[in-house]
Motif scaffolding. Structure first.
Motif: not given
Lengths: 972, 87
Positions: A679-680, A863-864, A866-867, A870, B26, B29-30, B32-34, B37-38, B40-42
């Protein structure tokens, strides 16, 4: 001077079976049913062992399975506990920790100079000069310590047993027997265990000179033994409590892992010693120790005893002594009030003098025999009034001053314990669900109350299991405390022991507290109280009382230390088990072995690293194996790859969500490289996906990733609910890769499949028989030559392998190992997940963005990425080449890339390429260095700086023409 | 050893199971803000309390949800994903 008595009713010994053994080279005789200690005490000996630190002579203390005064070496078995170990014919026993035997231990001098070794001295002394400390450490370890470990002892593994029951009752004294009967009467399947050789607990030996208890014991034991729902197991120790009523039951043969639905702890209480000078001389023992000697082993404990009492049990013990033909010189009662009750009346009748409100100041004697005890009145402040000493002749002292609950299992189960002032004992305040306590461990002391308390616990346990049982009423706890609040007496000359295992005197505790270790856990660690073999069973309670008095608090506020398994020592041989780590081998394993394979571990698998050749070194062999593939043909076992099948209407969509690539567009009959990120956005696995049909795919994972990939796929599908079925066929299929310019010729000899380039192109997949075995064939290019990965059912794999090797003989086919494959793929610049990537590597870092389709609707990690996409890149995996140099001068994997004195990257793979005649490799470097045609420096062994030139990958055959040659090219 | 109840196989020793983390929905992903998302992931919430967790019964490959009180070390209930019984 034998101490053996004429037959005693209920005795455990069998006088018809005589057992001869040796103690310190002297012949001794005992009976079946004796323990080592009972036989030795019966033989008239006093000194049976030497203490841990001061090497003082020790005799019998408790006879209650935690008596560490007598620890013996029995041939190769160290630290045999004398009060537990049954006598065996021909035993050759030696007391541990002596220099020249228990009688004439030369280290007894230490007792004289003990002032030089105060508590914790080794924390402070002998540390300077530093260089000498190892010497002193060796000295201390030799002088203190226990038995000798024989390292040549054979490796003994004992099988484990698993068992289940409704109610496990621990302790078969009156409470436990009564609990077991109540639970079994209600319909529960009960297992009743007792660590002693026979059941009955205190009913067997607390007799007050009569046999009423024995009759009750026989009645209860008969009922329990004949009850269909009770399994009675004596000689079985409940060694610990683990979650959800999981109890290891230890007997002489093995450990039984008992899963109970509820547990009744009826473990009773440990009688506790009083603390006064020379309370460790042989002849000073617990009242219950004397009773056990008399009634279990028919041994007269002493001839002329003083009883130090603080409860009715001391009076009972005095009556038992009389019955054993001994004289009782006096009862010294720590209490001021007169003892009422039947036993006291009989004591008065017998004319035994009772000194009320008195204590023992010291015991006097010679090397290992008691000659007298000095009795003094007890002042109201709890100290002895030394102005009026009275010396009384005796050959020993019985101590009956109180108890500590045998609550270790309750603590381990998570019971909340509270100190009850009235009972002077920690008692359970709150018990975990399904755990019950009954009898003395519950603070209930009168015999009739213990029977009731056992029945109550049995009924409660039965009700918890949904059985019908009578209403359970609480039973009153002891009204008069059986335990004296402070049976501890200071002495200017010390040697008043609180802990017999570790030779800890009262003043050691005062010193430790003064040094600031005045919390019970700190006190324990500084003094080592309770850390000896008996784990504080006779010392923790007195240590708590001593600390509480020092801090002017009550024992409940001081609390007790954590009780951990095991409750008693458990032989290592009982614990040793088998290693259950799976070791996987492929169907071709034996063939590899006979071909000289050197195996390496790959996850759970063994894989050939290379195949030995007489007279050749590894590096040379690996190059030869690689060159065979480049020039003619080689074959490698790749069956350790994860092999999965997915089918169903959503199969393509599922793979698209899981992998970064596109698979909906993959044509049936074709394969595609597949990259997986988490996911990351970090790369976690890769493989090849083959489309076998519209709704059916076959795909591979890395060797080590197969289990986790499969699990994560099934978990995601539990969540996503897509219409797919996933099968892990890793073990069901074997696989091999035949590669090299001649691979097609060899394969053509064992299959009817049309292998021509137009029909079975590069990256194609076909299903056909190979050597008569149904196979899936994939045109892959991992090693960079024309090649076929052949997947077949495991049971036919060896036939296929043999047929290919046989057919390849004319072309000089070589089996090749993992090392050669690593070299070949490196020449092609192909990455290995986990070697050329790490826990932070994204597809952008690893230069694999070509395998990532960011325009898909969704995939895990998209999604990760995509970040990350950039952001400016931080690192990049690049290929590099070195100038020609000898192998030993070249950098190695993980050597650092250095720029301006700073770390700027690292080498992930490097090898000498026979095809290119120089070293090639992959390295992570900063983006500023990742410029084609540029160079960077690597710090090699010894700090040598080596220049590397950034080179485009693949290093070998950049156009990939060798992987997809036309028939003419191969023939040419 | 603790017991855990697999919704299909019943109570089994915990050594037969594998833990796979908390159930964490989750974010879209389309949209949500970065930062969302971060997070959620970390980020994981390790505070003790009642957790909904993924568990696998390894031997049979059954994935299920366990509601576990990590403060009391007690499993409150287990069920297949999407089949939460009504309390």
């Amino acid at each position: 001077m034998s101490r053996r008595l004429p037959p005693v009713s209920g005795e455990w010994i069998d006088r018809d079976v005589v057992i001869d053994f040796h103690f310190e080279a002297e012949p001794v005789r005992g009976f079946a049913g004796d323990t080592v200690s009972s036989a030795l005490w019966a033989s008239g000996r006093n000194a049976l062992g030497r203490s841990f630190k001061y090497h003082r002579p020790r005799g019998v203390l408790s006879m209650a399975n935690h008596d560490v005064n007598v620890l013996l070496q029995d041939d190769e078995v160290p630290n045999v506990r004398g009060d537990v170990a049954p006598l065996r014919d021909g035993m050759q026993l030696v007391a541990v920790n002596t220099f020249g035997g228990v009688q004439h231990d030369r280290a007894k001098l230490l007792d004289r100079v003990s002032k030089l070794f105060p508590v914790g001295f080794y924390y402070k002394a002998f540390h300077t000069p530093r260089a000498l400390f190892p010497f002193w450490e060796r000295v201390f370890r030799r002088m203190t310590g226990l038995g000798t470990v024989d390292f040549s002892t054979p490796h003994i593994r004992t099988p484990k047993r698993y068992d289940f029951c409704d109610v496990l009752v621990i302790g078969a004294g009156p409470s436990g027997l009564s609990a077991a009967l109540a639970a079994a009467d209600a319909g529960a399947r009960v297992v009743l265990v007792d660590e002693n050789a026979r059941i009955g607990g205190s009913l067997g030996y607390e007799r007050q000179g009569v046999d009423a208890g024995l009759d009750l014991l026989r009645e209860l034991a008969d009922r329990a033994a004949s009850h269909a729902s009770i399994s009675l197991r004596s000689g079985t120790l409940a060694a610990g409590y683990y979650a959800d009523h999981w109890i290891p039951l230890v007997d002489t043969e093995r450990i039984t892992k008992m899963r109970a639905r509820s547990v009744i702890v009826a473990t009773g209480a440990f009688e506790q010693p009083a603390v006064f000078r020379n309370n460790d001389l042989p002849g000073v023992m617990l009242g219950s120790a004397a009773q056990r000697l008399i009634y279990r082993y028919a041994v007269q404990p002493l001839r002329n005893a003083i009883v130090l009492a603080a409860n009715p049990d001391g009076y009972g013990a005095a009556l038992d002594l009389l019955r054993a033909g001994a004289r009782v010189a006096a009862i010294v009662d720590l209490r001021y009030e007169a003892e009422a009750g039947e036993a006291a009346a009989k004591v008065a009748q017998a004319g035994i003098p009772v000194h009320r409100g008195c204590g023992i100041h010291e015991v006097r004697g010679s090397a290992s025999a008691v000659e007298s005890a000095v009795v003094c009145p007890l002042a109201p402040n709890g100290e002895l009034d030394l102005s009026r000493p009275l010396a009384i002749e005796c050959d020993g002292v019985l101590m009956s001053v109180g108890y500590a609950p045998a609550a270790a299992l309750l603590y381990q189960a998570g019971a909340a314990m509270r100190f009850d002032e009235a009972v002077q004992q920690f008692i359970p305040e709150r018990l975990p669900e399904g755990v019950f306590a009954a009898g003395r461990v519950n603070g209930v002391y009168k015999l009739e109350d213990r029977l009731l308390d056992g029945r109550r616990a049995g009924n409660e346990a039965a009700k918890l299991l949904g059985l019908t049982a009578p209403v359970a009423f609480p039973v009153p706890r002891a009204s008069a405390s059986p335990s004296h609040p402070y049976p501890v007496f200071a002495h200017p000359a010390a040697k008043n022991f609180v802990d017999f295992d570790e030779d800890l005197q009262l003043k050691d505790f005062l010193d430790a507290a003064q040094e600031g270790f005045d919390n019970i856990e700190l006190l324990k660690r500084y003094t080592t109280v309770g850390m000896g073999p008996s784990q504080g069973k006779h010392s923790n309670m007195n240590a708590i009382r001593v600390l509480a008095r020092l801090l002017k608090r009550n024992p409940g506020d001081v609390g007790s230390t954590t009780a951990r398994p095991f409750f008693h020592p458990v032989p290592m041989s009982h614990l040793a088990g088998r290693g259950f780590h799976p070791q996987r081998t492929t169907p071709m394993h034996e063939r590899h072995r006979s071909d000289g394979a050197v195996f390496m571990q790959a996850g759970a698998w063994l894989r050939p690293e290379y195949y030995r050749q007489r007279g050749k070194r590894k590096a040379e062999i690996v190059r030869e194996e690689a060159m065979a593939v480049r020039r003619s043909v080689g074959i490698i076992d790749v069956g350790t790859l994860g092999k999965m099948e997915i089918s169903g209407p959503d199969a393509a969509a599922f793979l698209e969500r899981f992998y970064t690539g596109r698979f909906a567009s993959l044509k049936t009959g074709m394969t595609r490289y597949a990259l997986m990120v988490d996911e990351s956005g970090v790369i976690i696995d890769d493989g090849v996906v083959a489309r076998l049909g519209e709704d059916r795919f076959y795909f591979t994972t890395t060797t080590t990733g197969s289990a986790s990939v499969y699990r994560e796929m099934t978990r995601r599908n539990a969540e996503w609910g897509m219409r797919v079925g996933i099968v892990n066929a890793t073990g069901a299929y074997a696989a091999m890769n035949i590669a090299g310019p001649k691979s097609r010729d060899v394969l053509a000899g064992v299959t009817k499949l049309d292998l021509s380039e137009g029909v079975f192109p590069y990256l194609g997949v076909r299903e056909a028989d190979v050597a008569g075995v149904p196979a899936r064939l994939m045109r892959v290019g991992f090693v960079g030559e024309l090649g076929y990965e052949i997947h077949v059912p495991a049971d036919g794999a060896l036939d296929v392998w043999d047929a290919l090797v046989q057919g390849g003989r004319v072309h000089g086919i070589r089996p090749f190992g993992v090392e050669a494959q690593r070299l070949l793929r490196l020449e092609k610049g192909h990455i290995i997940i986990g070697q050329d990537t790490d826990g932070l590597t994204s597809p952008f870092d690893a230069a694999t963005e070509w395998a990532v389709k960011m325009d898909k609707a969704f995939f895990i990690g998209q999604r990760s990425l995509r970040i990350l996409q950039r952001k400016p890149p931080k690192t990049r995996l690049v290929g590099f080449m070195l100038e020609a140099m000898p192998d030993h001068e070249a950098p190695k994997e993980c050597h650092l890339v250095i720029r301006g004195g700073d770390i700027a990257g690292r080498v992930t793979s490097i090898a000498f390429s026979p095809a290119l005649g120089r070293h090639v490799g992959l390295a992570f470097v900063g983006p500023e260095l990742a410029v084609e045609g540029g160079s960077f420096t690597i710090r090699a062994d010894g700090g040598r700086m080596v220049t590397a030139r950034v080179a485009r990958t693949p290093f070998y055959d950049p156009a990939g023409e060798r992987q997809k040659p036309s028939v003419q090219q191969v023939a040419a | 050893m603790k017991l855990l109840r697999c919704p299909i196989n019943g109570p089994r020793p915990v050594s037969e199971f594998q833990y796979a983390g908390e159930v964490r929905p989750m974010p879209d992903p389309d949209t949500c803000s970065d930062a969302q998302w971060s997070d959620y992931v970390f980020n994981r919430n390790g505070a003790p309390g009642v957790k909904r967790e993924w568990w696998l019964h390894i031997a049979s490959g059954i994935w299920f949800i366990a509601e576990r009180d990590t403060l009391e070390d007690r499993v409150l209930r287990t069920y297949l994903y999407g089949e939460a019984p009504q309390p």
